[in-house]
Enzyme design. Structure first.
Site, PDB file in Angstrom:
ATOM      1  N   SER A 233       0.783  -1.236   0.000  1.00  0.00           N
ATOM      2  CA  SER A 233       0.000   0.000   0.000  1.00  0.00           C
ATOM      3  C   SER A 233       0.818   1.290   0.000  1.00  0.00           C
ATOM      4  O   SER A 233       0.265   2.373  -0.154  1.00  0.00           O
ATOM      5  CB  SER A 233      -0.962   0.013   1.198  1.00  0.00           C
ATOM      6  OG  SER A 233      -0.251   0.030   2.416  1.00  0.00           O
ATOM      7  N   LYS A 278      -5.904   4.304   8.592  1.00  0.00           N
ATOM      8  CA  LYS A 278      -4.854   5.192   8.075  1.00  0.00           C
ATOM      9  C   LYS A 278      -5.256   6.663   8.162  1.00  0.00           C
ATOM     10  O   LYS A 278      -4.443   7.515   8.531  1.00  0.00           O
ATOM     11  CB  LYS A 278      -4.500   4.815   6.637  1.00  0.00           C
ATOM     12  CG  LYS A 278      -3.752   3.497   6.550  1.00  0.00           C
ATOM     13  CD  LYS A 278      -3.265   3.195   5.150  1.00  0.00           C
ATOM     14  CE  LYS A 278      -2.422   1.923   5.156  1.00  0.00           C
ATOM     15  NZ  LYS A 278      -1.848   1.609   3.838  1.00  0.00           N
TER      16      LYS A 278
END
Length: 339
Positions: A233, A278
């Site tokens: 990611s 996140k």
């Protein structure tokens, strides 16, 4: 022995026993927001900047007992997932090997995309196929593992899936083939029985899911020190940092820019997991801008989820969905310098 002492001993025994009974869950929580110029170094590249680029992480913890699980149920911004959802039927060793490959592949894709965006040439050389998963009916179970790199089958070098499919068309289920592969750097050769693959146009095969495994050659050295960060990611942000160092431009314009998203070698940004965790970490770190994968397909959810989280918790960060590296670069190019 008094009754109170007996009760206390029983409680202690129950606690001791349950401490070692694992649960089939993983906890995912907001991780770190890490500045990239200290992790990425491009040969003859420039690092002068007023703002910074950051990758974002998710803290993944295996709920090794019911107390970890109870903590996860109470802790804010915690996502709880069953083990089979996270890693399928992979063993812990296979799962860790696969995560390491995903990070390696992510870095190679980021190097390729970042250098190409900056006008540099990159060679991508096929170097086998990596095992993504093994089907339930495969005879390769216990012989081949996820993360193994298939090099040859019956002496034929394997570079793309079609190399296998074309060869297996002339074979029958029950026949054996010789498979040469590497595992953790060690070369192996094993006999594997072919099975009939499921599907409309079924044919014999090993019954493994494969992805292209490549070597990337560049005109200048790019060193990425990711530490213990795993998974793909960080690809978008790695590629942005590489582009910034190659061009020598301060594309941040003084802003603190975080982001997430996979990247392929053509610079396309893909969906990731843990985006709610996140954005929580990004807000806590005081970032100005957060790049996230744009929802392109009907099944995509990153953009919708991060916007919903931002509205729900009142996060003070500019959300910028992008579907390519070029879109992220163009957005930063258009930004006025931070006052």
């Amino acid at each position: 022995m008094t009754r109170k002492k007996r009760i206390l001993i029983v409680i202690c025994l129950i606690f001791a026993v349950t401490l070692f009974i694992p649960t089939p869950f993983y906890l995912f929580q907001p991780g770190s927001v890490e500045e990239l110029s200290s992790k990425v170094t491009v040969e003859e590249g420039g690092k002068a900047e007023q703002g910074h680029l950051y990758l974002t992480t998710v803290l993944s913890v295996k709920a090794s007992n019911i107390y970890y699980l109870a903590y996860g149920l109470l802790a804010p911004h915690t996502d709880i997932q069953r083990s089979h959802v996270v890693k399928g039927d992979m063993s812990d060793k296979e799962y860790n090997r696969w995560l390491a490959y995903l990070m390696k592949s992510s870095q190679e894709n980021a190097i390729t995309a970042g250098l190409k965006a900056a006008g540099e040439e990159v060679q991508v050389i096929p170097n086998g196929m990596i095992v993504r998963n093994i089907s339930e009916n495969s005879k390769a179970k216990g012989i081949i593992e996820a993360g193994d790199i298939i090099l040859e089958v019956d002496g034929r070098k394997i570079k793309v899936t079609e190399d296998l499919l074309g060869y297996f068309k002339e074979k029958k289920p029950g026949e054996e083939v010789s498979v040469v592969f590497t595992r953790d750097g060690e070369k192996k050769e094993e006999q594997v029985e072919l099975v009939l693959l499921p599907g409309k146009n079924s044919q014999p095969g090993i019954g493994i899911g494969l992805e292209e495994y490549v070597e990337v050659k560049t005109g200048r050295n790019v060193n990425i020190q990711a530490g213990d960060i795993g998974g793909p990611s960080a690809g978008l942000m790695f590629s942005l940092e590489i582009y910034r160092q190659v061009t020598g431009e301060d594309i941040t314009k003084g802003y603190e820019v975080a982001g997430t998203g996979t990247i392929d070698k053509a610079g396309n940004v893909g969906q990731i997991g843990g985006i709610a965790e996140k954005i929580a970490a990004v807000d806590k770190a005081g970032m100005d801008i957060f790049f996230c994968p744009m929802d392109v397909l009907p099944s995509d959810t990153n953009e919708k989820e991060v916007k919903a989280e931002t509205e729900k918790y009142g996060y003070d960060v500019k959300i910028v969905p992008v579907k390519t590296l070029d879109e992220a670069i163009n957005y930063l190019d258009r930004l006025p310098p931070k006052s």
